[in-house]
Design an enzyme around this catalytic site. Structure first.
Site, PDB file in Angstrom:
ATOM      1  N   ARG B 290       5.505  -4.158  36.148  1.00 43.53           N
ATOM      2  CA  ARG B 290       4.428  -4.789  35.371  1.00 43.53           C
ATOM      3  C   ARG B 290       4.213  -4.000  34.096  1.00 43.53           C
ATOM      4  O   ARG B 290       4.835  -2.969  33.886  1.00 43.53           O
ATOM      5  CB  ARG B 290       3.140  -4.756  36.194  1.00 43.53           C
ATOM      6  CG  ARG B 290       2.844  -3.322  36.641  1.00 43.53           C
ATOM      7  CD  ARG B 290       1.503  -3.157  37.252  1.00 43.53           C
ATOM      8  NE  ARG B 290       1.392  -1.928  37.996  1.00 43.53           N
ATOM      9  CZ  ARG B 290       1.113  -0.732  37.488  1.00 43.53           C
ATOM     10  NH1 ARG B 290       0.939  -0.607  36.188  1.00 43.53           N
ATOM     11  NH2 ARG B 290       1.019   0.336  38.247  1.00 43.53           N
ATOM     12  N   VAL B 293      -0.651   0.705  32.424  1.00 36.68           N
ATOM     13  CA  VAL B 293      -1.921   1.009  31.744  1.00 36.68           C
ATOM     14  C   VAL B 293      -1.640   1.744  30.421  1.00 36.68           C
ATOM     15  O   VAL B 293      -2.213   1.426  29.379  1.00 36.68           O
ATOM     16  CB  VAL B 293      -2.828   1.900  32.632  1.00 36.68           C
ATOM     17  CG1 VAL B 293      -4.118   2.261  31.911  1.00 36.68           C
ATOM     18  CG2 VAL B 293      -3.129   1.215  33.952  1.00 36.68           C
TER      19      VAL B 293
END
Lengths: 70, 443
Positions: B290, B293
């Site tokens: 993914r 952050v």
């Protein structure tokens, strides 16, 4: 009768005691998970557990009664 | 893609929307009752309520999120990080409904989400992995294996991630004490009590490589990030490039990361996390399938927009650049501003009275909250990511000191004072730190 309440909203990760258990002041009775961290709930004073209201996996709000002691 | 739904909240939802709007793509925000007032809800083209605050009734409610996406005629769903971003079933369900999941294939998510399986897949691909075990089912087995590997060991949940569900055991006594707890926790958090052991590598650095792939099979790396400054195995400060790593080690790590990505025909944005020991030996830790952050520090040094690349790759287009056209320049450090006590690291939810920061050259703030927003106890307590960039690490540190000196945040406790302290600390300034750094400094 003494009540132990949740200081913060979170998920009940573990319940370390059962009805009838004697707990001491300062003993960890429940583990909550909130904001990606584990927050231990301690008994503020000693006594005998008469009711456990929190079940593993429950979501509790701040101020909810987790267990009752006498 | 003309319109996408962002299945996330806070700063990352806002950050994804910024790129979408820049590209003329409409956005749909979803929000729980706790988040109705947050900036990302107002920034979206349209915002739809999903439910009550607890995550199971809101941001983890896959069915409801897909239903909203269909009702709103979205073309795709961006999962952000956390929540449903590494949920293979969700990715499958999104694809099944004819929507685009902005991320890799569900099979890749599934493989990498299982830490035991991913270790074995990487080992097969020729990537060094941390010495460790397969599934350990009994305490007796665990003790035998741990003795072979050598203490200290990490006891980990195979379905885990994000630093949750792992315990460092210094000796057999500690292992005996933690075994059942880690199992119970694994079951509670990740739905599976499968656990395994890994050698704990002391004085290590946590260094990760950003990779990107497309449908056509192109795969590139976007250099490294050093994420060694952590508390509770969760990152607090990240920087790019890594400051105390030889050029040779970096090159070997890029090569390993590309090999790892190629072994699973990786598509979209992914991150290969490595643990690097004192002798610059590196070991595969896990792959995050993914957007990470800390992706902004990579954007700052490469000048690329990773969300834009994600949208391109998810639409079946080729990556805009080849490896030889990708360069890194300057230095960037990200500080995760958390609503927490700077000393005990305990979360500190509440209403932010005032939030204001200085805006000068090299400052980028990806925020999820503003003045008068409430940080509620339902989600991760990150308020904002303060990303400071410059020509050199020295300049970044100077700018960061100035930034935290002028940052105003009142109403709740935050870790801002910890950053001010670290930035003036010699070891940090000299780039002399490992994953145990935060346990060793004194406030």
């Amino acid at each position: 009768m003494k009540e132990i309440k949740a200081a913060m909203a979170g998920t009940v990760l573990n319940v370390f005691i059962g009805v009838g258990d004697e707990v001491n002041a300062g003993q960890e009775v429940i583990m909550l998970e909130s904001m990606k961290m584990e927050i231990p709930v301690e008994a503020s004073e000693g006594g005998k557990v008469t009711e456990v209201k929190a079940n593993i996996g429950d979501f509790v709000n701040e101020g909810d009664v987790l267990l009752v002691m006498e | 893609m003309q319109k996408i739904l962002i299945a996330n909240r806070g700063e990352i939802a806002l950050r994804i929307m910024r790129t979408c709007h820049k590209l003329g793509i409409e956005t749909i925000a979803v929000y729980s009752d706790a988040d109705q007032q947050l900036p990302y809800v107002h920034y979206a083209t349209k915002a739809v309520r999903i439910g009550e605050p607890p995550v199971n009734k809101s941001y983890l409610n896959a069915e409801k999120i897909i239903e909203i996406a269909k009702e709103e005629q979205a073309d795709g769903i961006h999962p952000g990080y956390g929540f449903l971003s590494e949920n293979a079933e969700f990715a499958r369900a999104v694809n099944r409904e004819g929507l685009i999941f902005i991320g890799p294939d569900p099979e890749t998510i599934e493989l990498m989400g299982d830490k035991i399986q991913s270790r074995s897949a990487m080992e097969k691909a020729g990537i060094p992995i941390v010495p460790g075990s397969d599934q350990v089912s009994s305490l007796e087995d665990a003790c035998i294996i741990a003795a072979e590997i050598g203490y200290p060991v990490m006891l980990k949940a195979s379905g885990g991630g994000g630093g949750i569900g792992m315990v460092k055991c210094e000796n057999e006594q500690a292992l005996v004490k933690s075994f059942q707890t880690v199992k119970t926790r694994a079951k509670a958090y990740f739905g599976s009590e499968t656990i395994f052991l890994e050698k704990y590598i002391e004085n290590a650095r946590h260094i990760e490589i950003q990779v990107f792939g497309d449908e056509a099979g192109n795969l590139v790396h976007l250099f490294e990030r050093d994420c060694s400054i952590q508390r509770r195995n969760q990152k607090v400060i990240e920087e790019a490039p890594a400051c105390s790593l030889s050029a040779d080690a970096k090159t070997r790590m890029y090569e390993a990361a590309l090999k790892a990505g190629a072994a699973v025909q990786y598509k979209n944005a992914g991150t290969i996390e490595f643990i690097v020991d004192e002798n610059e030996h590196f070991y595969f830790l896990e792959m995050n399938t993914r957007l990470q952050v800390e992706h902004p520090i990579t954007e700052q040094i490469t000048g690329l927009d990773l969300v834009e690349w994600q949208l391109l790759a998810a639409s079946g287009k080729n990556l805009p650049l080849q490896q030889s056209d990708i360069f890194a320049e300057g230095h960037s450090i990200e500080f995760r501003l958390y609503a927490e006590d700077p000393i005990t690291f305990l979360p500190s939810p509440g209403k932010i009275e005032e939030l204001d920061w200085p805006d000068f050259e090299g400052v980028r703030v990806d925020y999820g909250y503003v003045s008068q927003s409430a940080v509620t106890p339902f989600y991760d307590p990150m308020i904002a990511k303060c990303i400071i960039s410059g020509d050199s690490r020295k300049q970044v540190i100077e700018r960061a000191i100035r930034f935290f000196d002028q940052l105003k945040i009142t109403g709740i406790k935050t870790n801002a004072s910890l950053f001010a302290h670290i930035l003036n600390e010699k070891d940090y300034q000299n780039g002399n730190y490992s994953t145990s750094y935060l346990n060793t400094i004194k406030m």
